[in-house]
Design a protein around this motif. Structure first.
Motif, PDB file in Angstrom:
ATOM      1  N   ASP A   1      40.060  55.201  33.488  1.00  0.00           N
ATOM      2  CA  ASP A   1      40.679  53.894  33.259  1.00  0.00           C
ATOM      3  C   ASP A   1      39.596  52.825  33.426  1.00  0.00           C
ATOM      4  O   ASP A   1      39.239  52.462  34.540  1.00  0.00           O
ATOM      5  CB  ASP A   1      41.815  53.663  34.247  1.00  0.00           C
ATOM      6  CG  ASP A   1      42.573  52.359  33.978  1.00  0.00           C
ATOM      7  OD1 ASP A   1      42.152  51.605  33.075  1.00  0.00           O
ATOM      8  OD2 ASP A   1      43.570  52.104  34.685  1.00  0.00           O
ATOM      9  N   THR A   2      39.098  52.340  32.275  1.00  0.00           N
ATOM     10  CA  THR A   2      37.958  51.414  32.326  1.00  0.00           C
ATOM     11  C   THR A   2      38.381  49.949  32.352  1.00  0.00           C
ATOM     12  O   THR A   2      37.562  49.069  32.074  1.00  0.00           O
ATOM     13  CB  THR A   2      37.027  51.661  31.127  1.00  0.00           C
ATOM     14  OG1 THR A   2      37.767  51.501  29.914  1.00  0.00           O
ATOM     15  CG2 THR A   2      36.430  53.053  31.181  1.00  0.00           C
ATOM     16  N   THR A   3      39.659  49.709  32.665  1.00  0.00           N
ATOM     17  CA  THR A   3      40.070  48.315  32.820  1.00  0.00           C
ATOM     18  C   THR A   3      39.497  47.770  34.124  1.00  0.00           C
ATOM     19  O   THR A   3      39.117  48.519  35.033  1.00  0.00           O
ATOM     20  CB  THR A   3      41.598  48.186  32.831  1.00  0.00           C
ATOM     21  OG1 THR A   3      42.132  49.011  33.882  1.00  0.00           O
ATOM     22  CG2 THR A   3      42.178  48.618  31.494  1.00  0.00           C
ATOM     23  N   VAL A   4      39.441  46.447  34.207  1.00  0.00           N
ATOM     24  CA  VAL A   4      38.810  45.811  35.364  1.00  0.00           C
ATOM     25  C   VAL A   4      39.642  46.037  36.619  1.00  0.00           C
ATOM     26  O   VAL A   4      40.867  45.836  36.625  1.00  0.00           O
ATOM     27  CB  VAL A   4      38.619  44.301  35.110  1.00  0.00           C
ATOM     28  CG1 VAL A   4      37.960  43.635  36.315  1.00  0.00           C
ATOM     29  CG2 VAL A   4      37.799  44.063  33.855  1.00  0.00           C
ATOM     30  N   ASN A   5      38.978  46.470  37.679  1.00  0.00           N
ATOM     31  CA  ASN A   5      39.650  46.666  38.969  1.00  0.00           C
ATOM     32  C   ASN A   5      39.975  45.306  39.581  1.00  0.00           C
ATOM     33  O   ASN A   5      39.202  44.358  39.455  1.00  0.00           O
ATOM     34  CB  ASN A   5      38.733  47.454  39.907  1.00  0.00           C
ATOM     35  CG  ASN A   5      39.508  48.204  40.959  1.00  0.00           C
ATOM     36  OD1 ASN A   5      40.639  47.854  41.261  1.00  0.00           O
ATOM     37  ND2 ASN A   5      38.887  49.238  41.518  1.00  0.00           N
ATOM     38  N   ASP A   6      41.121  45.230  40.220  1.00  0.00           N
ATOM     39  CA  ASP A   6      41.508  43.951  40.832  1.00  0.00           C
ATOM     40  C   ASP A   6      41.293  43.942  42.335  1.00  0.00           C
ATOM     41  O   ASP A   6      41.725  43.040  43.043  1.00  0.00           O
ATOM     42  CB  ASP A   6      42.964  43.622  40.512  1.00  0.00           C
ATOM     43  CG  ASP A   6      43.918  44.722  40.957  1.00  0.00           C
ATOM     44  OD1 ASP A   6      43.440  45.755  41.485  1.00  0.00           O
ATOM     45  OD2 ASP A   6      45.133  44.553  40.763  1.00  0.00           O
ATOM     46  N   LYS A   7      40.617  44.982  42.819  1.00  0.00           N
ATOM     47  CA  LYS A   7      40.312  45.034  44.253  1.00  0.00           C
ATOM     48  C   LYS A   7      39.016  45.820  44.447  1.00  0.00           C
ATOM     49  O   LYS A   7      38.513  46.464  43.531  1.00  0.00           O
ATOM     50  CB  LYS A   7      41.455  45.668  45.018  1.00  0.00           C
ATOM     51  CG  LYS A   7      41.823  47.069  44.559  1.00  0.00           C
ATOM     52  CD  LYS A   7      43.053  47.580  45.296  1.00  0.00           C
ATOM     53  CE  LYS A   7      43.457  48.968  44.784  1.00  0.00           C
ATOM     54  NZ  LYS A   7      44.665  49.468  45.480  1.00  0.00           N
ATOM     55  N   GLY A   8      38.499  45.760  45.666  1.00  0.00           N
ATOM     56  CA  GLY A   8      37.247  46.449  45.944  1.00  0.00           C
ATOM     57  C   GLY A   8      36.053  45.526  45.753  1.00  0.00           C
ATOM     58  O   GLY A   8      36.170  44.298  45.818  1.00  0.00           O
ATOM     59  N   PRO A   9      34.855  46.102  45.495  1.00  0.00           N
ATOM     60  CA  PRO A   9      33.629  45.311  45.372  1.00  0.00           C
ATOM     61  C   PRO A   9      33.718  44.264  44.259  1.00  0.00           C
ATOM     62  O   PRO A   9      34.449  44.426  43.275  1.00  0.00           O
ATOM     63  CB  PRO A   9      32.568  46.374  45.056  1.00  0.00           C
ATOM     64  CG  PRO A   9      33.116  47.633  45.628  1.00  0.00           C
ATOM     65  CD  PRO A   9      34.603  47.558  45.421  1.00  0.00           C
ATOM     66  N   TYR A  10      32.911  43.230  44.392  1.00  0.00           N
ATOM     67  CA  TYR A  10      32.906  42.149  43.391  1.00  0.00           C
ATOM     68  C   TYR A  10      31.569  41.414  43.450  1.00  0.00           C
ATOM     69  O   TYR A  10      30.817  41.528  44.418  1.00  0.00           O
ATOM     70  CB  TYR A  10      34.061  41.180  43.653  1.00  0.00           C
ATOM     71  CG  TYR A  10      34.031  40.510  45.021  1.00  0.00           C
ATOM     72  CD1 TYR A  10      33.381  39.284  45.200  1.00  0.00           C
ATOM     73  CD2 TYR A  10      34.660  41.089  46.134  1.00  0.00           C
ATOM     74  CE1 TYR A  10      33.342  38.673  46.443  1.00  0.00           C
ATOM     75  CE2 TYR A  10      34.621  40.487  47.375  1.00  0.00           C
ATOM     76  CZ  TYR A  10      33.955  39.273  47.530  1.00  0.00           C
ATOM     77  OH  TYR A  10      33.913  38.676  48.758  1.00  0.00           O
TER      78      TYR A  10
END
Length: 565
Positions: free
Chosen positions: A485-494
């Motif tokens: 799932d290559t959609t943008v993660n909404d949590k974790g590192p940034y």
């Protein structure tokens, strides 16, 4: 004086008698062995006919030029020559208007870098500028180098001049019927269309600007690999500008004169020429200057006048067909697909064969290669046009083609010089964006961080293409939810933007000269676990980097006080 000069510019071809005299004058001055079309033999008689439309034209279309020769006394420039005091004729003639002189020297400097093997002296540009326009009418230019009024040669309608019908819809010369030489270096529009340059950096190529015209003239004189420090190449270059032995002699005279010394004078104060090659009654050539190593004698003209009671000689037979006359069509000679990444040189050169109707190869034919379309690609030397002679097998190989920064398709058209009836041969070319086919991290240390903290190491990747460093390649970095799932993660590192706001996608990344990209510092929110950073380049190179966020260390409890009794 300026008005008088302008009247002289408009003289010639005003009446039938004047036109006839002009034809005689121009015919008498044609250079032996050099023709407008290099594939056609030089005229050997005393008359010259105007070239037909479509024939190879030189810079000026053989327009009239100024025939004034330098004074016999050598220049002795001194500061007094610009201070309003009395100066000798040599001093006055040696003075070149400041802006015009600056344009010549700037053009020489640029050519020294762009085409060092040409050895173009700025004094040659000054000599041609003197003969063509009297140094832009004595330096009547503004601070940007634009002429204060148009400088136009007569219309090239075949009436005493070459026949060149309109090629620019009057954009440069204001004439929608025939072309006219334009500006301080007297380019005809059809030549300016490919030879024009932007010499003053204003984003325009204007033949009425001395900086643009001087740079264009420099590139024009430096084509074909000519070395202007060699007399034979220098002569060829000058004759290619205006095909006349008298013109060559006059330019060489001014070249040697300016080499002996010159100086800057205020714009608009230059000495104006007084004689032109198309003046009625001018039938004798101007004196030839001595060249290094001896003089250049003119061949004696045989007396072909029949004696009384002597039969007239038979008419001269038509010259035999030249190789160019036998060409029926052009054929590809094994050119592979033309494709290159932006900024790279095309791996394959264009090869074109000239053939007769029966398919026989034709040697010693000039083939012109022209770039057509919205492209900044160029041939070696920065030119958009290249002319190459076919070899004994009839093949002309174009110079190496280098892609610019514009991506997309364009066309390279091959045509036979001097044979407009032969259909051109088009080659499709493509410039693609710079690409990489592999990505790798430059370090191997695990990328870890505690929740709420920042990663100690930045991510640096190396891009390559077919094993070589891939510089200038665009890339995108995204923190994705999972490998599937290559959609943008909404949590974790940034990452953080300029305002400190969390972002999880970086665009407009580009590899440096070493093919590397170093990403900004990564931060972690309070979510623990393993996360993925996915980096993708143009060309499809992909790298997935694993990031680990661990729990923050639990603070040790404060020791309690001992019970007291």
């Amino acid at each position: 004086m300026a008005a008088h000069f302008g009247r002289r510019l408009r003289k010639g071809a005003a009446t039938t008698a004047a036109a006839a005299a002009a034809v005689a004058a121009l015919s008498a001055s044609q250079a032996p062995g050099v023709t407008t079309d290099p594939d056609k033999p030089a005229a050997t008689g005393t008359s010259a006919s105007a070239p037909e439309d479509g024939a190879e034209q030189n810079a000026t279309g053989n327009s009239p030029y100024y025939t004034d020769l330098p004074p016999l006394n050598s220049p002795s420039p001194s500061p007094s020559s610009t201070a309003g005091t009395s100066v000798t004729q040599g001093d006055a003639e040696a003075g070149i208007p400041a802006t015009v002189l600056d344009a010549y020297k700037r053009a020489e400097a640029e050519l020294r870098s762009a085409k060092p093997g040409c050895n173009l002296p700025w004094e040659l540009l000054a000599a041609i500028g003197k003969v063509e326009s009297g140094q832009a009418r004595g330096g009547r230019v503004d601070a940007n180098g634009d002429t204060l009024s148009p400088i136009l040669g007569p219309q090239l309608d075949g009436n005493g001049f070459a026949l060149i019908r309109d090629t620019d819809n009057g954009a440069y010369d204001g004439n929608s019927l025939y072309d006219q030489a334009v500006g301080p270096m007297q380019f005809i529009p059809s030549t300016w269309a490919w030879a024009g340059r932007d010499g003053n950096g204003d984003g325009k190529k204007d033949p009425n600007n001395i900086y643009d015209a001087a740079l264009a003239a420099g590139h024009y004189l430096c084509r074909y690999g000519w070395d202007l420090s060699v007399q034979a190449d220098l002569d060829k270059a000058i004759l290619s500008y205006n095909n006349s032995q008298d013109y060559l002699n006059t330019v060489l005279s001014w070249l040697e004169y300016y080499r002996k010394g010159t100086h800057s004078i205020p714009d608009g104060t230059g000495r104006l020429p007084s004689s032109r090659s198309d003046e009625p009654g001018r039938t004798s050539p101007s004196p030839s200057p001595e060249k290094p190593g001896g003089s250049t004698p003119k061949p004696e003209q045989p007396n072909n006048t029949p004696k009384p009671n002597e039969p007239s000689p038979p008419s001269t037979p038509s010259p035999p067909a030249t190789p160019t006359d036998t060409v029926d069509h052009l054929a590809d000679a094994g050119t592979a697909k033309l494709s290159a990444m932006a900024g790279d040189t095309f791996a394959k050169k264009i090869s074109t064969r000239a053939e007769t109707k029966a398919g026989k190869s034709v040697g010693k034919v000039r083939v012109r290669f022209t770039l057509i379309g919205d492209t900044d690609a160029t041939f070696a030397g920065g030119e958009s046009v290249a002319t190459v002679a076919t070899d004994s097998s009839g093949v002309a190989v174009a110079p190496a083609l280098k892609a610019g920064q514009k991506t997309g398709d364009f066309t390279v058209r091959a045509t036979v010089v001097g044979r407009p009836a032969v259909k051109g041969l088009d080659y499709a070319a493509t410039v693609t964006a710079r690409a990489a086919d592999a990505l790798a991290r430059t370090g191997e240390a695990p990328l870890t961080c505690t929740a709420g903290g920042e990663f100690a190491d930045q991510v640096t990747v190396q891009a390559t293409y077919q094993g070589a460093v891939a510089d200038g390649v665009a890339a995108t970095a995204t923190l994705v939810k999972s490998a599937d799932d290559t959609t943008v993660n909404d949590k974790g590192p940034y990452f953080k933007d300029a305002d400190g706001t969390a972002v999880r996608t970086l665009t407009d990344l580009v590899t440096d000269a070493n093919g590397r990209i170093t990403l900004p510092t990564l931060y972690a929110d309070d979510t623990e676990g393993t996360f993925l950073l996915r980096i993708v380049t143009t060309g499809g190179a992909t790298l997935t980097v694993e990031l680990t966020v661990t729990a923050a260390a639990t603070p040790s409890p404060s020791p309690t006080a001992s019970a007291t009794s």
